[in-house]
Design an enzyme around this catalytic site. Structure first.
Site, PDB file in Angstrom:
ATOM      1  N   ASP A 226       1.083  -0.894  -0.152  1.00  0.00           N
ATOM      2  CA  ASP A 226       0.233   0.246   0.105  1.00  0.00           C
ATOM      3  C   ASP A 226       1.222   1.581  -0.083  1.00  0.00           C
ATOM      4  OD1 ASP A 226      -2.600   0.731   0.724  1.00  0.00           O
ATOM      5  OD2 ASP A 226      -1.768   2.229   2.387  1.00  0.00           O
ATOM      6  N   GLU A 283       1.406  -0.680  -4.836  1.00  0.00           N
ATOM      7  CA  GLU A 283       1.183   0.006  -5.316  1.00  0.00           C
ATOM      8  C   GLU A 283       1.637   1.491  -5.385  1.00  0.00           C
ATOM      9  OE1 GLU A 283      -1.415   2.178  -2.577  1.00  0.00           O
ATOM     10  OE2 GLU A 283      -2.960   2.153  -3.676  1.00  0.00           O
ATOM     11  N   HIS A 355     -10.116  -1.492  -5.593  1.00  0.00           N
ATOM     12  CA  HIS A 355     -11.684  -0.220  -4.474  1.00  0.00           C
ATOM     13  C   HIS A 355     -11.574   1.347  -3.913  1.00  0.00           C
ATOM     14  CE1 HIS A 355      -6.726  -0.214  -3.626  1.00  0.00           C
ATOM     15  NE2 HIS A 355      -7.724  -0.366  -2.037  1.00  0.00           N
ATOM     16  N   ASP A 356     -10.188   1.834  -4.785  1.00  0.00           N
ATOM     17  CA  ASP A 356      -9.775   3.672  -4.990  1.00  0.00           C
ATOM     18  C   ASP A 356     -10.651   3.804  -6.288  1.00  0.00           C
ATOM     19  OD1 ASP A 356      -6.629   2.547  -3.236  1.00  0.00           O
ATOM     20  OD2 ASP A 356      -8.679   2.901  -1.933  1.00  0.00           O
TER      21      ASP A 356
END
Ligand code: TEU
Length: 599
Positions: A226, A283, A355-356
């Site tokens: 992340d 990410e 999910h973003d």
């Protein structure tokens, strides 16, 4: 030729646990629900599963704010459930990766609580804490470097001059008062409940490595990593010219100055991932061009990283209202440039949503087209997009609900919105005088709740997601878009995804689809998206007439076989292939095996 890795020929899937499947009726998806759906995922053709965070968390940023890295949040289940999931996945030759969120933790983590007790103690050094002074800002001290620094300085509401004028990803200054203290502040590049961990501190890094190895020893196949580019800040803290009226500047401005992240990422890899031969997907936004081989090369910091070229296209520093909408030609340009950029350096991880992000079909099929389409053409267009992204070079990721063509969530009021990024965007737009109607439309187009509404399993209560009240509303289109209905329909998006994963695994075509070269075709032809995948033995053409109008397109060689047709099961006649051309109706998309050049 890149080294072959075990995950190269796999298909991956992202689960957002909170919205996947609820088994205890509390309206929140849980680990037993994921275990119950493993056979569904296996049947879809999924090999690797990434779980968004399920660690203990206050859920201020939906779990990306971890208060205990070693425990499962009771809302999602228990550590026994997690161990059962790992065992059940293993039985099915499936691999589980978790979300590694280590740029920051939660302000409810014990490390942060101890830092608040003693800012100058050992745990204070796990974070970026600063004891500040009051003073006047914006003093004009000439055009010296110090002067420019001083002139851009911003202060807290009670007059403390902040160490830098960076803007949090979620809005406002990145400095917040340390709870219990008057003149101590802490850094948070995300939400104020997500204090940044100080990676400059080797003791903090050791704690992070210990935790990662603890999870890998449990049998995790690896991690999705992340926001990792944020762990290296440009220090000492400095101000940059403001890019908005709030006197602040984007974090991206600072990141372009940050040097030396490789020292951290190399140590992270060598101390954790490499010894376990773990699969990792970074990410990564804002990586520097020359760093690409270090990031995803054969012995890179990560196994792979997501291609975000399409996702970031059109965004504006002013705010969501100013974001441009991507056209098919823009989309093609992003997709092709990402492929060109990576070539043989390594493997990208390819997505149309996560999910973003908003739902891919609502973003990459022109809004005007989608609105005006009848149901059949809508399905054809969704399967066209699916085919185009799925067969480029790299690892394809399916985000939960994408396989049934879930769409963006219509909104009637800001009160319906949960996402903290969307609520911040609302404040920014309203502060600029954007009407609430236009601001709401911008949130509909860009908000993160679009991907977080419950998975639509059936046309029954709460789309079969829960027997209770879902934590976030179900998209009202669940009676038209749900898995149960699509599993029985050979023309559905779901059945097309299953055909795609089967083709990728087919021993006749796997080598070409996984390791074949990527070669654009008709790359300047308006609303045509087409490319070749070539190996020594095979040539495969992915060809999409990505618009409503019919087109007849030239073929680069004779067709040996139609491997995939996005109109299968819909009753459409087979595509007319003659005289080296193929006639394609609106959004018709084919995967063709071509005669080899030498033939
Ligand atoms: O997102 C990192 C990130 O920087 C972008 O996705 C974006 O800036 C952010 O989503 C705000 O719009 C990761 C997670 O994917 C995201 O869900 C978390 O909110 C964030 O990190 C903080 O952990």
């Amino acid at each position: 030729m890149m080294k072959k890795k075990w995950w190269h020929d796999k298909t991956a899937y992202q689960i957002y646990p909170k919205s996947f499947f609820d088994t205890d009726g509390d309206g929140i998806g849980d680990l037993p629900g994921i275990i119950e759906k493993l056979d569904y995922l296996k049947d879809l053709g999924v090999d690797i599963v990434w779980l968004s965070p399920i660690y203990r968390s206050p859920l201020a940023d939906q779990g990306y704010d971890i208060s205990d890295y070693y425990s499962i949040d009771p809302r999602f289940g228990t550590m026994e459930d997690m161990e059962r999931l790992l065992a059940e996945a293993k039985k099915r030759n499936m691999y589980v990766v978790m979300d590694l969120v280590v740029n920051h933790c939660s302000d409810e983590h014990e490390w942060f609580r101890k830092a608040c007790e003693d800012p100058e103690g050992e745990y204070g050094k796990f974070f970026y804490l600063r004891k500040l002074k009051k003073g006047s800002c914006g003093v004009q001290a000439g055009d010296s470097a110090e002067g420019r620094q001083a002139q851009y300085a911003v202060s807290s509401p009670d007059g403390y001059i902040l160490p830098c004028n960076w803007r949090s990803y979620f809005g406002g200054p990145v400095w917040e008062k340390l709870p219990g203290h008057g003149d101590w502040f802490y850094l948070h590049v995300f939400h104020r409940k997500q204090p940044d961990l100080n990676w400059e501190n080797p003791k903090l890094r050791e704690e992070i490595y210990r935790m990662i190895n603890w999870w890998l020893d449990k049998g995790l196949a690896g991690f999705r990593i992340d926001a990792i580019i944020n762990i290296k800040k440009a220090l000492p803290f400095r101000n940059y010219a403001p890019d908005r009226a709030d006197g602040l500047c984007s974090i991206h401005r600072m990141l372009s100055d940050a040097e030396g992240i490789g020292a951290f990422l190399g140590e992270l890899r060598d101390r954790t991932f490499a010894p376990h031969n773990a699969f990792t997907v970074g990410e990564v936004f804002n990586e520097k061009e020359e760093e690409l081989p270090d990031f995803i090369g054969d012995d890179g910091y990560f196994s792979t990283m997501f291609d975000f070229a399409e996702a970031v296209w059109g965004s504006s520093p002013e705010g969501w209202h100013a974001a441009a909408q991507i056209t098919p030609d823009d989309y093609r340009a992003c997709l092709f440039s990402a492929q060109e950029r990576v070539r043989d350096i390594g493997f990208l991880s390819n997505i149309i949503e996560n999910h973003d992000e908003p739902r891919g079909v609502s973003r990459y099929i022109p809004e005007a087209d989608l609105r005006g389409m009848d149901a059949a053409l809508r399905l054809t267009a969704k399967k066209a997009l699916a085919t185009i992204y799925f067969f480029v070079r790299g690892l394809p990721w399916i985000y939960q609900g994408q396989e049934i063509g879930m769409e963006n969530l219509p909104l009637h009021s800001i009160e319906e919105v949960d996402d903290i990024a969307s609520r911040n965007a609302w404040e920014v737009m309203r502060g600029l005088g954007i009407s609430s109607e236009d601001a709401l439309r911008a949130i509909e187009r860009n908000g993160r709740d679009n991907a977080r509404t419950p998975f639509q399993w059936t046309a029954g209560h709460a789309a079969g997601f829960t027997t209770g009240t879902p934590w976030l509303q179900v998209n009202p289109n669940y009676r038209q878009i749900n898995l149960e209905q699509q599993a029985a329909d050979p023309a559905s998006v779901f059945r097309h995804y299953r055909r795609m994963t089967a083709l990728r695994r087919d021993p006749l075509y796997r080598e070409t689809l996984v390791y074949g070269s990527f070669e654009p075709y008709l790359a300047d032809d308006h609303n045509v998206i087409a490319y070749l995948r070539r190996s020594q033995t095979l040539t495969i053409l992915v060809l999409s007439n990505y618009q409503r109008e019919d087109r007849t397109l030239p073929l680069p060689a004779d067709v040996r076989k139609v491997l995939l047709d996005n109109c299968t099961g819909s009753g459409s006649p087979a595509p007319l292939i003659q005289d080296g051309r193929v006639a394609l109706t609106g959004y018709r998309t084919l995967v063709l095996e071509l005669a080899q050049k030498s033939e």
